[in-house]
Scaffold this motif. Structure first.
Motif, PDB file in Angstrom:
ATOM      1  N   ASP A 184      34.964  40.503  36.444  1.00  0.00           N
ATOM      2  CA  ASP A 184      34.829  41.381  35.275  1.00  0.00           C
ATOM      3  C   ASP A 184      36.084  41.367  34.412  1.00  0.00           C
ATOM      4  O   ASP A 184      36.504  42.400  33.872  1.00  0.00           O
ATOM      5  N   GLY A 185      36.713  40.191  34.301  1.00  0.00           N
ATOM      6  CA  GLY A 185      37.876  40.032  33.431  1.00  0.00           C
ATOM      7  C   GLY A 185      39.179  40.556  33.990  1.00  0.00           C
ATOM      8  O   GLY A 185      40.193  40.577  33.283  1.00  0.00           O
ATOM      9  N   GLU A 186      39.204  40.949  35.260  1.00  0.00           N
ATOM     10  CA  GLU A 186      40.405  41.497  35.900  1.00  0.00           C
ATOM     11  C   GLU A 186      40.795  40.632  37.098  1.00  0.00           C
ATOM     12  O   GLU A 186      39.935  40.216  37.876  1.00  0.00           O
ATOM     13  N   VAL A 187      42.084  40.362  37.241  1.00  0.00           N
ATOM     14  CA  VAL A 187      42.551  39.611  38.404  1.00  0.00           C
ATOM     15  C   VAL A 187      42.329  40.443  39.661  1.00  0.00           C
ATOM     16  O   VAL A 187      42.673  41.626  39.713  1.00  0.00           O
ATOM     17  N   VAL A 188      41.744  39.787  40.687  1.00  0.00           N
ATOM     18  CA  VAL A 188      41.504  40.452  41.966  1.00  0.00           C
ATOM     19  C   VAL A 188      42.222  39.689  43.071  1.00  0.00           C
ATOM     20  O   VAL A 188      42.464  38.487  42.963  1.00  0.00           O
ATOM     21  N   VAL A 189      42.561  40.387  44.153  1.00  0.00           N
ATOM     22  CA  VAL A 189      43.310  39.788  45.258  1.00  0.00           C
ATOM     23  C   VAL A 189      42.668  40.187  46.584  1.00  0.00           C
ATOM     24  O   VAL A 189      41.638  40.844  46.620  1.00  0.00           O
ATOM     25  N   SER A 190      43.335  39.780  47.678  1.00  0.00           N
ATOM     26  CA  SER A 190      42.880  40.100  49.043  1.00  0.00           C
ATOM     27  C   SER A 190      41.444  39.655  49.268  1.00  0.00           C
ATOM     28  O   SER A 190      40.580  40.443  49.656  1.00  0.00           O
ATOM     29  N   GLY A 191      41.216  38.355  49.033  1.00  0.00           N
ATOM     30  CA  GLY A 191      39.871  37.831  49.211  1.00  0.00           C
ATOM     31  C   GLY A 191      38.894  38.388  48.199  1.00  0.00           C
ATOM     32  O   GLY A 191      37.711  38.585  48.504  1.00  0.00           O
ATOM     33  N   TRP A 192      39.400  38.649  46.987  1.00  0.00           N
ATOM     34  CA  TRP A 192      38.571  39.106  45.864  1.00  0.00           C
ATOM     35  C   TRP A 192      38.038  40.528  46.059  1.00  0.00           C
ATOM     36  O   TRP A 192      37.031  40.917  45.485  1.00  0.00           O
ATOM     37  N   THR A 193      38.740  41.319  46.869  1.00  0.00           N
ATOM     38  CA  THR A 193      38.247  42.659  47.188  1.00  0.00           C
ATOM     39  C   THR A 193      39.000  43.776  46.477  1.00  0.00           C
ATOM     40  O   THR A 193      38.528  44.909  46.449  1.00  0.00           O
ATOM     41  N   GLU A 194      40.188  43.478  45.894  1.00  0.00           N
ATOM     42  CA  GLU A 194      41.005  44.523  45.288  1.00  0.00           C
ATOM     43  C   GLU A 194      41.368  44.162  43.855  1.00  0.00           C
ATOM     44  O   GLU A 194      41.876  43.073  43.587  1.00  0.00           O
ATOM     45  N   GLY A 195      41.138  45.097  42.934  1.00  0.00           N
ATOM     46  CA  GLY A 195      41.512  44.887  41.540  1.00  0.00           C
ATOM     47  C   GLY A 195      43.007  45.112  41.336  1.00  0.00           C
ATOM     48  O   GLY A 195      43.649  45.838  42.100  1.00  0.00           O
ATOM     49  N   THR A 196      43.548  44.481  40.288  1.00  0.00           N
ATOM     50  CA  THR A 196      44.985  44.602  40.014  1.00  0.00           C
ATOM     51  C   THR A 196      45.276  45.180  38.634  1.00  0.00           C
ATOM     52  O   THR A 196      46.423  45.558  38.367  1.00  0.00           O
ATOM     53  N   GLY A 197      44.290  45.191  37.761  1.00  0.00           N
ATOM     54  CA  GLY A 197      44.523  45.626  36.389  1.00  0.00           C
ATOM     55  C   GLY A 197      45.143  44.566  35.504  1.00  0.00           C
ATOM     56  O   GLY A 197      45.406  44.810  34.324  1.00  0.00           O
ATOM     57  N   LEU A 198      45.360  43.358  36.042  1.00  0.00           N
ATOM     58  CA  LEU A 198      46.005  42.289  35.289  1.00  0.00           C
ATOM     59  C   LEU A 198      44.996  41.478  34.479  1.00  0.00           C
ATOM     60  O   LEU A 198      43.905  41.166  34.960  1.00  0.00           O
ATOM     61  N   ASP A 199      45.393  41.108  33.261  1.00  0.00           N
ATOM     62  CA  ASP A 199      44.613  40.197  32.436  1.00  0.00           C
ATOM     63  C   ASP A 199      44.972  38.766  32.830  1.00  0.00           C
ATOM     64  O   ASP A 199      46.161  38.425  32.892  1.00  0.00           O
ATOM     65  N   PRO A 200      43.983  37.913  33.101  1.00  0.00           N
ATOM     66  CA  PRO A 200      44.287  36.565  33.588  1.00  0.00           C
ATOM     67  C   PRO A 200      45.193  35.747  32.671  1.00  0.00           C
ATOM     68  O   PRO A 200      46.126  35.087  33.148  1.00  0.00           O
ATOM     69  N   ALA A 201      44.955  35.765  31.369  1.00  0.00           N
ATOM     70  CA  ALA A 201      45.765  34.959  30.453  1.00  0.00           C
ATOM     71  C   ALA A 201      47.200  35.470  30.389  1.00  0.00           C
ATOM     72  O   ALA A 201      48.159  34.689  30.393  1.00  0.00           O
ATOM     73  N   GLU A 202      47.369  36.787  30.330  1.00  0.00           N
ATOM     74  CA  GLU A 202      48.722  37.353  30.300  1.00  0.00           C
ATOM     75  C   GLU A 202      49.463  37.066  31.605  1.00  0.00           C
ATOM     76  O   GLU A 202      50.654  36.740  31.594  1.00  0.00           O
ATOM     77  N   ALA A 203      48.755  37.174  32.723  1.00  0.00           N
ATOM     78  CA  ALA A 203      49.376  36.888  34.013  1.00  0.00           C
ATOM     79  C   ALA A 203      49.777  35.426  34.109  1.00  0.00           C
ATOM     80  O   ALA A 203      50.854  35.092  34.609  1.00  0.00           O
ATOM     81  N   ALA A 204      48.926  34.531  33.617  1.00  0.00           N
ATOM     82  CA  ALA A 204      49.224  33.097  33.667  1.00  0.00           C
ATOM     83  C   ALA A 204      50.520  32.782  32.937  1.00  0.00           C
ATOM     84  O   ALA A 204      51.363  32.012  33.429  1.00  0.00           O
ATOM     85  N   ALA A 205      50.705  33.362  31.758  1.00  0.00           N
ATOM     86  CA  ALA A 205      51.925  33.121  30.992  1.00  0.00           C
ATOM     87  C   ALA A 205      53.158  33.613  31.740  1.00  0.00           C
ATOM     88  O   ALA A 205      54.216  32.972  31.719  1.00  0.00           O
TER      89      ALA A 205
END
Length: 242
Positions: A137-158
């Motif tokens: 849903d447009g938000e970076v997730v972690v821990s096997g895709w189970t936890e949201g981070t609030g990060l935008d993928p493009a901003e995080a990539a930069a």
């Protein structure tokens, strides 16, 4: 890192076997046998890179498929690159894997929780860190895709490019494992945000999906279920984007 656009077979491992999950959900897996045998199969079909993921490690934070990884490394020649992720949580562990013969380590949760780990590893092995940005849903997730981070993928990539990441692995969890096609918009956004290679993953169902991801700016695409289910061959996909 990628001299030309690559189609990279996935060798995702759970309980010592190759599996594919639907949207990263445990319990949805379909099994495809021995990882080393799968690796040899893809190498024979012309793979230049293999994408290994320890799914138990991704979910539990501790690498559980190390013996299977070792078997794959033993089956791979010097001409084939190996990128490995899942459960790699420390710089020392990552550096040890790189010293062992892994070409690139994939960091997801560790990179989000401790961004400086990217620089620490990169200082020892330049261009060896691939940061995994898995989005739901447009938000970076972690821990096997189970936890949201609030990060935008493009901003995080930069941000990770600034820290020394050699590449970005973007997985669209919304379409992962469903064989219903890809979404190119998020790949385009990330490719525009960075100058390092972007590797796309998630939803590939046809050779056309492989082609449109190249047009979206990806340097490579990871393909799992579609190859294992015989939707198309690795040779067909590679020829389509040659």
């Amino acid at each position: 890192m990628f001299d030309a656009y690559e189609v990279i077979p996935a060798v995702d491992m759970q309980d010592g076997e190759v599996v594919q999950l639907v949207q990263g959900e445990r319990g949805t897996e379909k099994r495809y046998g021995d990882p080393a045998e799968a690796a040899r199969r893809w190498i024979a079909a012309g793979a230049r890179t293999l994408h290994l993921v320890d799914l138990d490690g991704a979910f539990e934070g501790e690498r559980r498929n190390a013996p299977a990884v070792e078997a794959v490394l033993g089956a791979v020649g010097d001409e084939v690159a190996v990128q490995l992720g899942g459960g790699i949580r420390t710089a020392d562990e990552a550096i040890s894997l790189l010293d062992r013969g892994v070409d690139r380590v994939i960091l997801g949760t560790a990179a989000v929780e401790t961004p400086e780990i990217v620089r620490e590893i990169s200082d020892e092995h330049e261009n060896s860190v691939m940061v995994s940005l898995d989005a739901k849903d447009g938000e970076v997730v972690v821990s096997g895709w189970t936890e949201g981070t609030g990060l935008d993928p493009a901003e995080a990539a930069a941000r990770y490019e600034e820290l020394g990441a050699g590449a970005i692995l973007f997985t669209n969890v919304d379409v992962e494992g469903q064989l219903e096609g890809v979404k190119t918009d998020p790949v385009e956004r990330i490719a525009e945000a960075v100058s390092i290679p972007v590797v796309a993953s998630g939803g590939v169902a046809s050779v056309e999906d492989v082609r449109v991801l190249k047009e979206a700016g990806a340097s490579a695409v990871v393909v799992g279920t579609a190859l294992y289910e015989g939707r198309f061959s690795l040779e067909e996909a590679t020829d389509a984007v040659a």
